[in-house]
Design a protein around this motif. Structure first.
Motif, PDB file in Angstrom:
ATOM      1  N   LEU A 336     -34.065  -5.219   4.740  1.00  0.00           N
ATOM      2  CA  LEU A 336     -34.005  -6.085   5.920  1.00  0.00           C
ATOM      3  C   LEU A 336     -32.576  -6.345   6.388  1.00  0.00           C
ATOM      4  O   LEU A 336     -32.367  -6.868   7.488  1.00  0.00           O
ATOM      5  CB  LEU A 336     -34.686  -7.419   5.626  1.00  0.00           C
ATOM      6  N   HIS A 337     -31.591  -6.006   5.529  1.00  0.00           N
ATOM      7  CA  HIS A 337     -30.199  -6.309   5.844  1.00  0.00           C
ATOM      8  C   HIS A 337     -29.356  -5.042   5.689  1.00  0.00           C
ATOM      9  O   HIS A 337     -28.625  -4.880   4.711  1.00  0.00           O
ATOM     10  CB  HIS A 337     -29.684  -7.426   4.938  1.00  0.00           C
ATOM     11  N   PRO A 338     -29.469  -4.125   6.643  1.00  0.00           N
ATOM     12  CA  PRO A 338     -28.766  -2.840   6.524  1.00  0.00           C
ATOM     13  C   PRO A 338     -27.249  -3.020   6.550  1.00  0.00           C
ATOM     14  O   PRO A 338     -26.721  -3.956   7.169  1.00  0.00           O
ATOM     15  CB  PRO A 338     -29.255  -2.066   7.754  1.00  0.00           C
ATOM     16  N   ALA A 339     -26.569  -2.109   5.855  1.00  0.00           N
ATOM     17  CA  ALA A 339     -25.105  -2.119   5.839  1.00  0.00           C
ATOM     18  C   ALA A 339     -24.566  -1.423   7.080  1.00  0.00           C
ATOM     19  O   ALA A 339     -25.230  -0.579   7.684  1.00  0.00           O
ATOM     20  CB  ALA A 339     -24.599  -1.416   4.580  1.00  0.00           C
ATOM     21  N   GLN A 340     -23.353  -1.776   7.427  1.00  0.00           N
ATOM     22  CA  GLN A 340     -22.643  -1.118   8.525  1.00  0.00           C
ATOM     23  C   GLN A 340     -21.389  -0.488   7.937  1.00  0.00           C
ATOM     24  O   GLN A 340     -20.630  -1.157   7.233  1.00  0.00           O
ATOM     25  CB  GLN A 340     -22.270  -2.137   9.599  1.00  0.00           C
ATOM     26  N   PRO A 341     -21.155   0.805   8.168  1.00  0.00           N
ATOM     27  CA  PRO A 341     -20.010   1.476   7.530  1.00  0.00           C
ATOM     28  C   PRO A 341     -18.686   0.789   7.880  1.00  0.00           C
ATOM     29  O   PRO A 341     -18.380   0.550   9.049  1.00  0.00           O
ATOM     30  CB  PRO A 341     -20.064   2.891   8.110  1.00  0.00           C
ATOM     31  N   ARG A 342     -17.941   0.460   6.826  1.00  0.00           N
ATOM     32  CA  ARG A 342     -16.633  -0.155   7.001  1.00  0.00           C
ATOM     33  C   ARG A 342     -15.700   0.348   5.903  1.00  0.00           C
ATOM     34  O   ARG A 342     -16.149   0.777   4.833  1.00  0.00           O
ATOM     35  CB  ARG A 342     -16.723  -1.686   6.939  1.00  0.00           C
ATOM     36  N   SER A 343     -14.420   0.276   6.136  1.00  0.00           N
ATOM     37  CA  SER A 343     -13.425   0.694   5.141  1.00  0.00           C
ATOM     38  C   SER A 343     -13.315  -0.370   4.049  1.00  0.00           C
ATOM     39  O   SER A 343     -13.460  -1.570   4.319  1.00  0.00           O
ATOM     40  CB  SER A 343     -12.056   0.881   5.801  1.00  0.00           C
ATOM     41  N   PRO A 344     -13.069   0.055   2.793  1.00  0.00           N
ATOM     42  CA  PRO A 344     -12.907  -0.921   1.705  1.00  0.00           C
ATOM     43  C   PRO A 344     -11.748  -1.875   1.995  1.00  0.00           C
ATOM     44  O   PRO A 344     -10.692  -1.456   2.453  1.00  0.00           O
ATOM     45  CB  PRO A 344     -12.605  -0.039   0.492  1.00  0.00           C
ATOM     46  N   TRP A 345     -11.967  -3.143   1.738  1.00  0.00           N
ATOM     47  CA  TRP A 345     -10.916  -4.134   1.996  1.00  0.00           C
ATOM     48  C   TRP A 345     -10.143  -4.502   0.733  1.00  0.00           C
ATOM     49  O   TRP A 345      -9.082  -5.147   0.827  1.00  0.00           O
ATOM     50  CB  TRP A 345     -11.504  -5.392   2.632  1.00  0.00           C
ATOM     51  N   ALA A 346     -10.642  -4.106  -0.444  1.00  0.00           N
ATOM     52  CA  ALA A 346      -9.954  -4.433  -1.708  1.00  0.00           C
ATOM     53  C   ALA A 346      -9.856  -3.175  -2.566  1.00  0.00           C
ATOM     54  O   ALA A 346     -10.236  -3.161  -3.732  1.00  0.00           O
ATOM     55  CB  ALA A 346     -10.701  -5.543  -2.441  1.00  0.00           C
ATOM     56  N   ALA A 347      -9.320  -2.099  -1.950  1.00  0.00           N
ATOM     57  CA  ALA A 347      -9.304  -0.794  -2.615  1.00  0.00           C
ATOM     58  C   ALA A 347      -8.481  -0.795  -3.897  1.00  0.00           C
ATOM     59  O   ALA A 347      -8.714   0.029  -4.797  1.00  0.00           O
ATOM     60  CB  ALA A 347      -8.769   0.261  -1.648  1.00  0.00           C
ATOM     61  N   ASP A 348      -7.508  -1.699  -4.016  1.00  0.00           N
ATOM     62  CA  ASP A 348      -6.668  -1.723  -5.219  1.00  0.00           C
ATOM     63  C   ASP A 348      -7.466  -2.049  -6.482  1.00  0.00           C
ATOM     64  O   ASP A 348      -7.025  -1.755  -7.599  1.00  0.00           O
ATOM     65  CB  ASP A 348      -5.533  -2.732  -5.056  1.00  0.00           C
ATOM     66  N   LEU A 349      -8.638  -2.650  -6.323  1.00  0.00           N
ATOM     67  CA  LEU A 349      -9.483  -2.921  -7.495  1.00  0.00           C
ATOM     68  C   LEU A 349      -9.926  -1.623  -8.155  1.00  0.00           C
ATOM     69  O   LEU A 349     -10.129  -1.581  -9.382  1.00  0.00           O
ATOM     70  CB  LEU A 349     -10.703  -3.747  -7.093  1.00  0.00           C
ATOM     71  N   ASN A 350     -10.086  -0.553  -7.386  1.00  0.00           N
ATOM     72  CA  ASN A 350     -10.469   0.731  -7.956  1.00  0.00           C
ATOM     73  C   ASN A 350      -9.417   1.223  -8.930  1.00  0.00           C
ATOM     74  O   ASN A 350      -9.736   1.763 -10.000  1.00  0.00           O
ATOM     75  CB  ASN A 350     -10.683   1.763  -6.841  1.00  0.00           C
TER      76      ASN A 350
END
Length: 557
Positions: A336-350
């Motif tokens: 019921l709550h589909p995602a919308q493609p967006r760039s990662p905002w906290a990529a440094d966690l990877n």
């Protein structure tokens, strides 16, 4: 003798009613007072009957069957303390949502509070812990069959989670009699006996609703916490969070593949906490989080809103955040709550998670013990199998040091998080699926449920129980317990080996001394149709000290 026959008819109708609500597995302990229920279950061809001589283990066997099958499971025990021994499994089911139906045989009212043998006050025995309770009257042909069947139908329709306690008094005699007696009582239900549906059908109008402002929230900086959930839900959630560009912190029971592994390590790093402070929305799916530092961060985080989504009732948020408590199945809510493609905002966690995993691998490369077992556990998993994790230290090590494959079934008893009934629960999980099963428990947990090694003799696929023998409850080495009293009053080392236990219950046994021997023991066990107990004898505090070392190393760097 007529009493015994009517008891049987009453019990047969009761069990047939449960079958109409999806009960397939019935777990039975020996007892005389429960004879009407036992014989009725045995005569019903729809049921798969399981037996165990230990009621505490029997309750947990049912719990494991319910976990893996996702179906309601019935338990039959006799009167007295036999019923009391089901309490731990009932409490666990109430916290984790498995549906159990406890049928406790009882003495009739005239034998209560008068010194009669094996007679205790069973109505209300489990206090507030059952979801529902029914105290049946003494069976009587004066009570219409439609009353009994509709009473149970109504309760089963409302049993969406937890346990139903049905107390069943039976007067003597319990055996013998003319089986043709009282046919008219049962026949009053007419063609229901040839049907397969409940007599009374109640519908639950509950619907999952879409959050009207979701399109706005999905544009913000979100963090996903993944707690306990099913395999399909875990995979779907990982894909959803990735598309949104939101970091997902996955518990060992999330089955998401933990895209940011070793969270219990990297969450100790100041940079991680600094990054996560920018979260505007935290959405937690599922409850029962394991990792200490994840629980700490979850408690301290202050986003604009905190949402918790789980199908279980109750708040489920011990930190009492401001936000939304949404009762829904994870998969249904995501649809019921589909995602919308967006760039990662906290990529440094990877990068932090990758570094934590690499440092762990390097540090444990040649250190054979429970920490290495936890880190390299994915290498030991059987193909198309499943994993059952015990409690105490071992589940925390696996949560902190391993990255389990996405969608691989993982089960545990992380509701009340007790050590009782872990082997029997694992046996139930295996029986429900007939899959190869790896179970990992500590030595005190194994001792506490030693009787249930008997259940492993009937495994339908290769099953391995790894007992991590660190000589006591070493979880207390992670806590600030008084050092002078720690061994005697907390860890309680028993100085035992499990080879004789395996022999007593005719299980395969191995005690590897290095990683290569452990791999060989597992490979041999997966080729064997029965169960194998593998004992890992490790230094007492090595696992706890390893975790503490790695956390300190993460903070320092």
């Amino acid at each position: 003798m007529s009493t015994s026959i009517f008891n049987r008819r009453w019990a047969a109708l009761l069990l047939e009613t449960l079958a109409r609500h999806g009960v397939r597995h019935v777990c039975i302990a020996p007892g005389s007072r429960s004879t009407p229920l036992t014989l009725a279950a045995a005569a019903n061809r729809y049921f798969v009957c399981h037996t165990h001589f230990d009621e505490r283990g029997l309750g947990h066997l049912a719990l494991g069957l319910a976990k893996a099958s996702r179906e309601p499971v019935a338990v039959i025990v006799t009167s007295g303390t036999a019923a009391a021994n089901l309490y731990p499994s009932l409490i666990e089911a109430g916290l984790t949502g498995e549906r159990l139906i406890f049928l406790t045989a009882d003495r009739p009212p005239e034998l209560i509070n008068c010194g009669a043998n094996q007679a205790i006050r069973q109505p209300g025995l489990y206090s507030s812990h059952p979801t529902l309770s029914i105290d049946l009257p003494r069976p009587s042909p004066d009570i219409p069959a439609r009353w009994l069947v509709s009473t149970l139908d109504s309760a089963m329709a409302r049993l969406t989670q937890g346990a139903l306690h049905v107390n069943c008094p039976f007067a003597e005699p319990l055996y013998g009699g003319d089986e043709l007696q009282y046919e008219e009582w049962s026949a009053a239900l007419g063609d229901w006996w040839q049907d397969s549906h409940p007599w009374l059908r109640e519908e639950d109008p509950h619907q999952v609703l879409k959050q009207p402002d979701w399109s706005n929230w999905r544009q913000k900086r979100g963090v996903v916490i993944a707690g306990r959930m099913g395999t399909e839900e875990g995979v779907k959630l990982a894909e959803w969070a990735k598309m949104l560009g939101w970091p997902l912190i996955g518990d060992v029971l999330s089955q998401t593949g933990q895209p940011l592994p070793c969270a219990d390590l990297w969450l100790a790093h100041p940079q991680a906490r600094h990054l996560l402070e920018d979260a505007q929305l935290v959405v937690q799916f599922g409850s029962s989080l394991t990792g200490k530092r994840l629980l700490q961060w979850q408690g301290l985080c202050r986003p604009e809103e905190f949402w918790l989504i789980d199908d279980l009732p109750g708040r489920l948020d011990p930190s009492h955040h401001r936000g939304r408590r949404i009762r829904a199945k994870v998969g249904e809510w995501l649809d019921l709550h589909p995602a919308q493609p967006r760039s990662p905002w906290a990529a440094d966690l990877n990068s932090l998670a990758k570094d934590a995993l690499e440092v762990t691998s390097e540090y444990l490369l040649n250190r054979f013990g429970e920490a290495q077992l936890a880190h390299r556990l994915p290498e030991l998993l059987p193909d198309n199998g499943q994993l059952f994790l015990g409690n105490s230290l071992i589940v925390r090590l696996i949560d902190a040091l391993a990255q389990l494959p996405a969608g691989y079934p993982v089960f545990s008893n992380r509701g009340a998080s007790g050590i009782d009934g872990l082997i029997s629960t694992a046996a139930g999980v295996q029986r429900a699926t007939a899959k190869p099963t790896l179970a990992v428990v500590g030595d005190l947990s194994a001792l506490y449920d030693l009787n249930s090694l008997a259940l492993l003799r009937q495994c339908s696929a290769p099953t391995v129980l790894i007992v991590v023998n660190n000589n006591g409850g070493q979880i207390f080495s992670l806590l600030p317990t008084p050092e002078a009293e720690r061994q005697r009053f907390y860890c309680m080392p028993q100085d035992v080996a499990f080879s004789h236990a395996a022999a007593m219950f005719q299980l395969g046994y191995a005690c590897p001394e290095n990683w290569q021997q452990l791999q060989q023991a597992l490979q041999q066990a997966w080729r064997h149709s029965g169960a194998t107990l593998i004992e890992l004898q490790v230094p007492a505090s090595d696992g706890a000290e390893t975790l503490q070392h790695l956390v300190k190393n993460m903070v320092a760097n």
